[in-house]
Design an enzyme around this catalytic site. Structure first.
Site, PDB file in Angstrom:
ATOM      1  N   ARG A 119      31.942 -18.997  27.639  1.00 55.90           N
ATOM      2  CA  ARG A 119      32.604 -17.744  27.217  1.00 55.90           C
ATOM      3  C   ARG A 119      32.248 -17.326  25.797  1.00 55.90           C
ATOM      4  NH1 ARG A 119      37.185 -19.765  30.031  1.00 55.90           N
ATOM      5  NH2 ARG A 119      37.216 -18.864  32.110  1.00 55.90           N
ATOM      6  N   LYS A 141      23.028  -5.342  20.706  1.00 56.68           N
ATOM      7  CA  LYS A 141      22.693  -5.289  22.133  1.00 56.68           C
ATOM      8  C   LYS A 141      22.010  -6.592  22.524  1.00 56.68           C
ATOM      9  CE  LYS A 141      22.087  -0.340  22.989  1.00 56.68           C
ATOM     10  NZ  LYS A 141      21.126   0.710  23.373  1.00 56.68           N
ATOM     11  N   GLU A 183       8.783   2.023  16.678  1.00 51.36           N
ATOM     12  CA  GLU A 183      10.232   2.187  16.459  1.00 51.36           C
ATOM     13  C   GLU A 183      10.482   2.749  15.054  1.00 51.36           C
ATOM     14  OE1 GLU A 183      12.234   1.965  18.912  1.00 51.36           O
ATOM     15  OE2 GLU A 183      11.659   0.339  20.257  1.00 51.36           O
ATOM     16  N   LYS A 221      18.916   2.742  11.312  1.00 50.41           N
ATOM     17  CA  LYS A 221      19.538   2.307  12.563  1.00 50.41           C
ATOM     18  C   LYS A 221      20.997   1.929  12.321  1.00 50.41           C
ATOM     19  CE  LYS A 221      19.355  -0.437  16.681  1.00 50.41           C
ATOM     20  NZ  LYS A 221      18.694  -1.373  17.556  1.00 50.41           N
ATOM     21  N   GLU A 231      27.360   3.303  21.929  1.00 46.40           N
ATOM     22  CA  GLU A 231      26.470   4.339  22.471  1.00 46.40           C
ATOM     23  C   GLU A 231      27.183   5.365  23.338  1.00 46.40           C
ATOM     24  OE1 GLU A 231      22.448   2.930  23.367  1.00 46.40           O
ATOM     25  OE2 GLU A 231      22.398   4.390  24.993  1.00 46.40           O
ATOM     26  N   ARG A 235      24.737   7.212  18.836  1.00 51.17           N
ATOM     27  CA  ARG A 235      23.742   6.157  18.994  1.00 51.17           C
ATOM     28  C   ARG A 235      22.630   6.565  19.963  1.00 51.17           C
ATOM     29  NH1 ARG A 235      24.606  -0.424  19.278  1.00 51.17           N
ATOM     30  NH2 ARG A 235      22.403  -0.885  19.563  1.00 51.17           N
ATOM     31  N   ASN A 239      17.563   6.770  21.341  1.00 55.36           N
ATOM     32  CA  ASN A 239      16.845   6.767  22.629  1.00 55.36           C
ATOM     33  C   ASN A 239      15.674   7.750  22.649  1.00 55.36           C
ATOM     34  OD1 ASN A 239      18.580   4.864  23.596  1.00 55.36           O
ATOM     35  ND2 ASN A 239      19.981   6.340  24.533  1.00 55.36           N
ATOM     36  N   HIS A 242      12.522   7.118  24.637  1.00 58.02           N
ATOM     37  CA  HIS A 242      12.808   5.978  25.506  1.00 58.02           C
ATOM     38  C   HIS A 242      13.086   6.349  26.960  1.00 58.02           C
ATOM     39  CE1 HIS A 242      12.799   3.700  21.832  1.00 58.02           C
ATOM     40  NE2 HIS A 242      13.080   2.575  22.467  1.00 58.02           N
ATOM     41  N   HIS A 246      10.615   4.150  28.665  1.00 65.23           N
ATOM     42  CA  HIS A 246      11.050   2.990  29.459  1.00 65.23           C
ATOM     43  C   HIS A 246      10.472   3.041  30.872  1.00 65.23           C
ATOM     44  CE1 HIS A 246      14.786   1.242  27.214  1.00 65.23           C
ATOM     45  NE2 HIS A 246      13.677   0.635  26.876  1.00 65.23           N
ATOM     46  N   HIS A 261       6.260  -2.710  24.565  1.00 68.59           N
ATOM     47  CA  HIS A 261       7.383  -1.776  24.470  1.00 68.59           C
ATOM     48  C   HIS A 261       7.035  -0.581  23.563  1.00 68.59           C
ATOM     49  CE1 HIS A 261      11.513  -0.393  24.368  1.00 68.59           C
ATOM     50  NE2 HIS A 261      11.489  -0.413  23.039  1.00 68.59           N
TER      51      HIS A 261
HETATM   52  N1  LIG Z   1      18.455  -5.314  21.190  1.00 63.22           N
HETATM   53  C1  LIG Z   1      17.884  -4.200  20.783  1.00 63.22           C
HETATM   54  O1  LIG Z   1      18.526  -3.342  20.178  1.00 63.22           O
HETATM   55  C2  LIG Z   1      16.437  -3.976  21.044  1.00 63.22           C
HETATM   56  C3  LIG Z   1      15.768  -2.943  20.381  1.00 63.22           C
HETATM   57  C4  LIG Z   1      14.407  -2.780  20.620  1.00 63.22           C
HETATM   58  C5  LIG Z   1      13.750  -3.631  21.502  1.00 63.22           C
HETATM   59  N2  LIG Z   1      14.418  -4.626  22.135  1.00 63.22           N
HETATM   60  C6  LIG Z   1      13.734  -5.535  23.063  1.00 63.22           C
HETATM   61  O2  LIG Z   1      12.814  -6.322  22.328  1.00 63.22           O
HETATM   62  C7  LIG Z   1      11.786  -6.757  23.220  1.00 63.22           C
HETATM   63  C8  LIG Z   1      10.437  -6.613  22.563  1.00 63.22           C
HETATM   64  O3  LIG Z   1      10.438  -7.372  21.387  1.00 63.22           O
HETATM   65  P1  LIG Z   1       9.072  -7.807  20.685  1.00 63.22           P
HETATM   66  O4  LIG Z   1       8.176  -6.647  20.593  1.00 63.22           O
HETATM   67  O5  LIG Z   1       9.474  -8.521  19.468  1.00 63.22           O
HETATM   68  O6  LIG Z   1       8.401  -8.746  21.787  1.00 63.22           O
HETATM   69  P2  LIG Z   1       8.317 -10.331  22.006  1.00 63.22           P
HETATM   70  O7  LIG Z   1       9.603 -10.979  21.711  1.00 63.22           O
HETATM   71  O8  LIG Z   1       7.733 -10.490  23.363  1.00 63.22           O
HETATM   72  O9  LIG Z   1       7.254 -10.793  20.912  1.00 63.22           O
HETATM   73  C9  LIG Z   1       5.926 -10.335  20.986  1.00 63.22           C
HETATM   74  C10 LIG Z   1       4.912 -11.482  20.917  1.00 63.22           C
HETATM   75  O10 LIG Z   1       4.806 -11.927  19.561  1.00 63.22           O
HETATM   76  C11 LIG Z   1       4.918 -13.340  19.502  1.00 63.22           C
HETATM   77  N3  LIG Z   1       5.439 -13.645  18.168  1.00 63.22           N
HETATM   78  C12 LIG Z   1       6.704 -13.492  17.730  1.00 63.22           C
HETATM   79  N4  LIG Z   1       6.761 -13.713  16.418  1.00 63.22           N
HETATM   80  C13 LIG Z   1       5.522 -14.054  16.015  1.00 63.22           C
HETATM   81  C14 LIG Z   1       4.960 -14.376  14.752  1.00 63.22           C
HETATM   82  N5  LIG Z   1       5.680 -14.341  13.627  1.00 63.22           N
HETATM   83  N6  LIG Z   1       3.632 -14.683  14.702  1.00 63.22           N
HETATM   84  C15 LIG Z   1       2.880 -14.651  15.825  1.00 63.22           C
HETATM   85  N7  LIG Z   1       3.351 -14.328  17.045  1.00 63.22           N
HETATM   86  C16 LIG Z   1       4.668 -14.029  17.131  1.00 63.22           C
HETATM   87  C17 LIG Z   1       5.806 -13.679  20.667  1.00 63.22           C
HETATM   88  O11 LIG Z   1       5.653 -15.008  21.052  1.00 63.22           O
HETATM   89  C18 LIG Z   1       5.299 -12.710  21.723  1.00 63.22           C
HETATM   90  O12 LIG Z   1       4.141 -13.221  22.318  1.00 63.22           O
HETATM   91  C19 LIG Z   1      11.907  -5.917  24.472  1.00 63.22           C
HETATM   92  O13 LIG Z   1      12.434  -6.735  25.482  1.00 63.22           O
HETATM   93  C20 LIG Z   1      12.899  -4.826  24.095  1.00 63.22           C
HETATM   94  O14 LIG Z   1      13.652  -4.393  25.196  1.00 63.22           O
HETATM   95  C21 LIG Z   1      15.746  -4.813  21.908  1.00 63.22           C
HETATM   96 ZN   LIG Z   2      12.771   0.624  21.720  1.00 60.45          ZN
END
Ligand SMILES: NC(=O)c1ccc[n+]([C@@H]2O[C@H](COP(=O)([O-])OP(=O)(O)OC[C@H]3O[C@@H](n4cnc5c(N)ncnc54)[C@H](O)[C@@H]3O)[C@@H](O)[C@H]2O)c1
Ligand SMILES: [Zn+2]
Length: 359
Positions: A119, A141, A183, A221, A231, A235, A239, A242, A246, A261
């Site tokens: 929990r 999120k 972003e 942000k 949202e 908020r 989007n 997106h 998406h 992404h």
């Molecule tokens: N929660 C939110 O508000 C929010 C906002 C935007 C995106 N997201 C989510 O985030 C995700 C995408 O995140 P991302 O782009 O970070 O992708 P990711 O987490 O897949 O990382 C991208 C790649 O970089 C590698 N990596 C990470 N740090 C590294 C470093 N310092 N050096 C070398 N390699 C490294 C990872 O292993 C991976 O292969 C999506 O799932 C998206 O939906 C969430």
């Molecule tokens: Zn995004």
């Protein structure tokens, strides 16, 4: 205030940015000194980030490391299941702490795992990609994908703290840096024309500018999230790009050319800037400026128009919709977003055709 450190207070937590974050993290970990600490990593953050973190934060020397395979296709409930089991095997209890060291996949999924295990246990995010440092790190999120559909399962929940160490970006691939940059471009387009100009000149190549960009994006942000954490209204500004983005991202997972992404969002922003022009009068010259700037950074491919019906289906299922209408955030002008617009299928198809025409 410690030198080389910026602090942002968000809904229920603090986000620290700078080379001195490990000092604050060490203090923040004191309450967990006699409890189990888990460090969630993927193979890349294990290799590039974990040793530096552990060598700077003594309390982490005894942490249990949980490693998962990197990639969006691992942001699933199946992987959560494995990690919940691992936590249980290691007898994690309600006082345990999960530290998520990685990109948005690790921070989104780790946040969800911690929020639901017994929990809810405490978690801390240490984002290591540009995307996660400027975007996923703020706003609470958490979640995972369902059958490739983005973020379908999840909860809003804040970490105990977010610690952004910009130099982790030194090992990040250029393609991933650009994914995060999308972003930042979005943050500028919805709320800050001066930031847009800075980003147009490019803030990626010079490591000196990373902290400035990270802080600017977090500030934008955070201001939006603080006004509307769940949202309901404001908020939705975040989007922009997106709705179409998406759908394109999800569809790309079924092809030989899966997009990151930010790459999908870059396409989405061009298409939705076109809708902004058509529906709420974004000036033609600003539409051209947005398209040209985005295309100067990204190497993108045309959308296969015979597949547009798949994209429309995905957009219909988007969780951002209500009353059976596809919901869009559009731009009045560069630096000013506008929420709650709808577009019909013909307009959406025109927007995708516009994107194809400017490539
Ligand atoms: N929660 C939110 O508000 C929010 C906002 C935007 C995106 N997201 C989510 O985030 C995700 C995408 O995140 P991302 O782009 O970070 O992708 P990711 O987490 O897949 O990382 C991208 C790649 O970089 C590698 N990596 C990470 N740090 C590294 C470093 N310092 N050096 C070398 N390699 C490294 C990872 O292993 C991976 O292969 C999506 O799932 C998206 O939906 C969430
Ligand atoms: Zn995004």
């Amino acid at each position: 205030m410690i030198e080389n450190l910026q602090k942002f207070t968000t809904t229920n937590t603090e986000v620290y940015v700078g080379s001195a974050v490990f000092d604050v993290l060490s203090i923040s970990l004191q309450p967990y000194a006699n409890h189990k600490i888990f460090l969630l990593v993927d193979e890349n953050t294990l290799q590039n980030c974990a040793s530096l973190l552990i060598s700077n934060v003594e309390l982490l020397q005894g942490a249990e490391i949980i490693e998962i395979e990197s990639g969006e296709d691992n942001k699933t409930i199946d992987i959560c299941f494995q990690i919940w089991k691992t936590l249980a095997e290691y007898e994690a209890d309600r006082n345990s702490l999960l530290i998520n060291l990685g990109g948005g996949v690790i921070t989104d999924m780790g946040g969800f795992i911690a929020s639901t295990y017994k929990r809810g246990i405490d978690f801390i995010n240490i984002p290591t990609t540009l995307l996660s440092q400027i975007d996923a790190s703020v706003g609470g999120k958490t979640g995972v994908d369902l059958d490739g559909m983005k973020n379908m399962i999840g909860v809003f929940n804040e970490p105990q703290g977010v610690f952004v160490y910009p130099d982790f970006l030194k090992t990040l691939e250029k393609r991933q840096m650009l994914s995060g940059y999308a972003e930042a471009l979005k943050h500028a387009l919805i709320s800050d024309a001066a930031y847009w100009e800075d980003l147009q000149f490019g803030m990626l190549s010079d490591g000196e500018e990373w902290s400035e960009m990270i802080c600017k994006s977090i500030q934008i942000k955070n201001e939006i999230v603080l006004k509307d954490p769940k949202e309901k209204n404001e908020r939705k500004l975040l989007n922009f790009g997106h709705t179409i983005g998406h759908a394109i991202e999800t569809y790309s997972f079924t092809t030989d050319n899966p997009l990151l992404h930010g790459e999908a969002i870059a396409i989405g922003m061009i298409a939705e800037a076109y809708l902004s022009n058509q529906i709420i009068g974004l000036k033609e010259e600003e539409l051209k400026d947005i398209s040209a700037t985005i295309l100067s950074f990204y190497k993108l491919n045309k959308i296969d128009t015979t597949k547009v019906h798949n994209l429309l289906e995905l957009m219909k299922n988007d969780k951002k919709n209500s009353n059976n209408e596809i919901n869009f955030t559009l731009l009045n002008k560069i630096g000013e977003g506008s929420i709650n617009h709808s577009a019909d299928f013909t307009q959406i198809i025109d927007a995708i055709n516009y994107y194809n025409s400017v490539l």
